[in-house]
Write an enzyme that holds these catalytic residues in place. Structure first.
Site, PDB file in Angstrom:
ATOM      1  N   ASN A 171      33.726 -20.953  14.205  1.00 35.61           N
ATOM      2  CA  ASN A 171      34.651 -22.027  14.176  1.00 35.61           C
ATOM      3  C   ASN A 171      36.023 -21.645  13.767  1.00 35.61           C
ATOM      4  O   ASN A 171      36.138 -21.307  12.561  1.00 35.61           O
ATOM      5  CB  ASN A 171      34.204 -23.238  13.398  1.00 35.61           C
ATOM      6  CG  ASN A 171      35.011 -24.198  13.229  1.00 35.61           C
ATOM      7  OD1 ASN A 171      36.165 -24.245  14.086  1.00 35.61           O
ATOM      8  ND2 ASN A 171      34.495 -25.198  12.590  1.00 35.61           N
ATOM      9  N   TRP A 172      36.986 -21.223  14.657  1.00 37.09           N
ATOM     10  CA  TRP A 172      38.420 -20.734  14.131  1.00 37.09           C
ATOM     11  C   TRP A 172      39.000 -22.009  13.702  1.00 37.09           C
ATOM     12  O   TRP A 172      40.298 -21.609  13.179  1.00 37.09           O
ATOM     13  CB  TRP A 172      39.022 -20.000  15.524  1.00 37.09           C
ATOM     14  CG  TRP A 172      38.240 -18.755  15.941  1.00 37.09           C
ATOM     15  CD1 TRP A 172      37.383 -18.161  15.293  1.00 37.09           C
ATOM     16  CD2 TRP A 172      38.605 -18.149  17.226  1.00 37.09           C
ATOM     17  NE1 TRP A 172      36.858 -17.176  15.955  1.00 37.09           N
ATOM     18  CE2 TRP A 172      37.596 -17.068  17.065  1.00 37.09           C
ATOM     19  CE3 TRP A 172      39.466 -18.230  18.139  1.00 37.09           C
ATOM     20  CZ2 TRP A 172      37.435 -16.077  18.183  1.00 37.09           C
ATOM     21  CZ3 TRP A 172      39.257 -17.200  19.124  1.00 37.09           C
ATOM     22  CH2 TRP A 172      38.524 -16.136  19.110  1.00 37.09           C
ATOM     23  N   LYS A 173      38.652 -23.042  13.761  1.00 38.80           N
ATOM     24  CA  LYS A 173      39.496 -24.117  13.120  1.00 38.80           C
ATOM     25  C   LYS A 173      40.904 -24.216  13.677  1.00 38.80           C
ATOM     26  O   LYS A 173      41.189 -23.892  15.007  1.00 38.80           O
ATOM     27  CB  LYS A 173      39.399 -24.265  11.748  1.00 38.80           C
ATOM     28  CG  LYS A 173      38.065 -24.264  11.126  1.00 38.80           C
ATOM     29  CD  LYS A 173      37.759 -24.574   9.670  1.00 38.80           C
ATOM     30  CE  LYS A 173      36.275 -24.876   9.245  1.00 38.80           C
ATOM     31  NZ  LYS A 173      36.006 -24.829   7.847  1.00 38.80           N
TER      32      LYS A 173
ATOM     33  N   HIS B 195      32.000 -32.638  11.775  1.00 42.56           N
ATOM     34  CA  HIS B 195      32.491 -31.502  10.809  1.00 42.56           C
ATOM     35  C   HIS B 195      32.992 -32.417   9.560  1.00 42.56           C
ATOM     36  O   HIS B 195      33.571 -33.349   9.647  1.00 42.56           O
ATOM     37  CB  HIS B 195      33.281 -30.773  11.387  1.00 42.56           C
ATOM     38  CG  HIS B 195      33.618 -29.307  10.585  1.00 42.56           C
ATOM     39  ND1 HIS B 195      34.093 -29.599   9.064  1.00 42.56           N
ATOM     40  CD2 HIS B 195      33.007 -28.137  10.598  1.00 42.56           C
ATOM     41  CE1 HIS B 195      34.184 -28.321   8.781  1.00 42.56           C
ATOM     42  NE2 HIS B 195      33.515 -27.409   9.258  1.00 42.56           N
TER      43      HIS B 195
ATOM     44  N   GLU C 156      35.015 -31.827   7.562  1.00 45.59           N
ATOM     45  CA  GLU C 156      36.550 -32.030   7.475  1.00 45.59           C
ATOM     46  C   GLU C 156      36.939 -33.156   8.038  1.00 45.59           C
ATOM     47  O   GLU C 156      38.119 -33.729   7.789  1.00 45.59           O
ATOM     48  CB  GLU C 156      37.262 -30.642   7.744  1.00 45.59           C
ATOM     49  CG  GLU C 156      37.023 -29.534   6.967  1.00 45.59           C
ATOM     50  CD  GLU C 156      37.354 -28.116   7.557  1.00 45.59           C
ATOM     51  OE1 GLU C 156      37.587 -28.117   8.778  1.00 45.59           O
ATOM     52  OE2 GLU C 156      36.605 -27.202   6.688  1.00 45.59           O
TER      53      GLU C 156
ATOM     54  N   GLU D 122      25.960 -28.008   6.511  1.00 43.70           N
ATOM     55  CA  GLU D 122      26.813 -27.330   6.001  1.00 43.70           C
ATOM     56  C   GLU D 122      27.247 -28.091   4.659  1.00 43.70           C
ATOM     57  O   GLU D 122      27.785 -29.269   4.876  1.00 43.70           O
ATOM     58  CB  GLU D 122      27.926 -27.562   6.928  1.00 43.70           C
ATOM     59  CG  GLU D 122      27.969 -26.542   8.051  1.00 43.70           C
ATOM     60  CD  GLU D 122      29.301 -26.276   8.594  1.00 43.70           C
ATOM     61  OE1 GLU D 122      29.502 -24.963   8.782  1.00 43.70           O
ATOM     62  OE2 GLU D 122      30.100 -27.054   9.021  1.00 43.70           O
TER      63      GLU D 122
ATOM     64  N   GLY E  51      34.295 -22.849   2.929  1.00 43.90           N
ATOM     65  CA  GLY E  51      35.566 -22.104   2.589  1.00 43.90           C
ATOM     66  C   GLY E  51      35.920 -21.893   1.133  1.00 43.90           C
ATOM     67  O   GLY E  51      36.862 -21.560   0.680  1.00 43.90           O
TER      68      GLY E  51
ATOM     69  N   SER F 233      30.760 -20.532   3.928  1.00 45.44           N
ATOM     70  CA  SER F 233      30.908 -19.288   3.035  1.00 45.44           C
ATOM     71  C   SER F 233      29.890 -18.182   3.496  1.00 45.44           C
ATOM     72  O   SER F 233      29.569 -17.225   2.744  1.00 45.44           O
ATOM     73  CB  SER F 233      30.911 -19.501   1.351  1.00 45.44           C
ATOM     74  OG  SER F 233      32.093 -20.181   1.171  1.00 45.44           O
TER      75      SER F 233
END
Ligand code: PGA
Length: 250
Positions: free
Chosen positions: A7-9, A93, A95, A165, A171, A212
């Site tokens: 996932n490159w966000k 997600h 976020e 997650e 992160g 992570s």
């Protein structure tokens, strides 16, 4: 088959995205038991899919609209993602749940859209540190799974990927201890078996861990029971790091 989802966000601009995808294509190949999936920024999805050509690497949306079509400014539908060659979409997600107030109702609609369009949803669930410290992990996961899947029409036809997650691990450089995954697996299996059936769980559900993951801890996750794959963001932005994570799967 194991799965490694990158996932490159919103981290890479056009040049960096296309270059990294080319490197993935060159270096992440020849795996017999590992499927690699990239979730680049939406803007570059189509070009990356085309550049990947005959590579076995698959592409994934980082998000999907909750509606099928119509006056939804700025949204991209599941069908549109499917048309440009996506096989997967990340849904719910943390976020998005936290920063964009994505509700369970919205997550549920997105799941239905994925199923209608033939995309495999990667449903993200996980508790915050505060919830964990209060011993609420089971209640949070149960609520999130019911919210996302309780109103899915009929039995989902396609596979269902669940990415556990924990929010505190994303992160942060602090991963969950892989030995704790057993407890998470039990919760998720129980809820999904009661919502659908145990057969459905065994045949259709793939469990991922995210938070992570790095070349230092990947091996422990790959060998942990019940983990079918890993969802990696920070570590997926560096080719060597990603390569080392992938190599440890085999
Ligand atoms: P991370 O993020 O690998 O940077 O911890 C994981 C994710 O958000 O999917």
């Amino acid at each position: 088959m194991k799965y490694l989802i990158a996932n490159w966000k919103m981290n890479l601009n056009e040049d960096a995205s296309l270059n990294l995808a080319k490197k993935y294509k060159k270096r992440l190949k020849g795996f017999k038991n590992l499927t690699i999936v990239i979730a680049p920024d939406l803007l570059y999805l189509k070009e990356i899919k085309q550049d990947l050509g005959k590579s076995t690497i698959k592409v994934c949306g980082q998000n999907v609209a909750a509606e099928e079509k119509g006056a939804y400014t700025g949204e991209v539908s599941a069908q549109m993602l499917k048309e440009i060659g996506c096989d997967f979409a990340i849904v719910g997600h943390s976020e998005r749940r936290i920063n964009l107030n994505e509700t369970s109702e919205l997550v549920n609609k997105k799941m239905n859209q994925c199923y209608n369009a033939g995309l495999v949803p990667i449903l993200c669930v996980g508790e915050t540190m505060e919830e964990r410290l209060k011993g609420q992990t089971e209640a949070v996961l149960t609520r999130q799974l019911h919210g996302a899947l309780g109103r899915v029409n009929g039995l989902p036809e396609s596979d269902l990927f669940i990415a556990y997650e924990p929010v505190w691990a994303i992160g942060s450089g602090k991963n969950m201890d892989p030995s704790e995954f057993q407890a998470v697996y039990r919760i998720i299996k129980r809820v999904l078996s009661s919502l659908f059936s145990e057969k459905f769980y065994e045949e259709k559900v793939r469990l991922l861990y995210g938070g992570s993951v790095s070349s230092i801890n990947a091996k422990d996750f790959w060998i942990a029971p019940h983990i079918h794959g890993l969802l990696v963001a920070t570590g997926s932005l560096e080719m060597d790091e990603m390569y080392n994570i992938a190599m440890q799967a085999e």
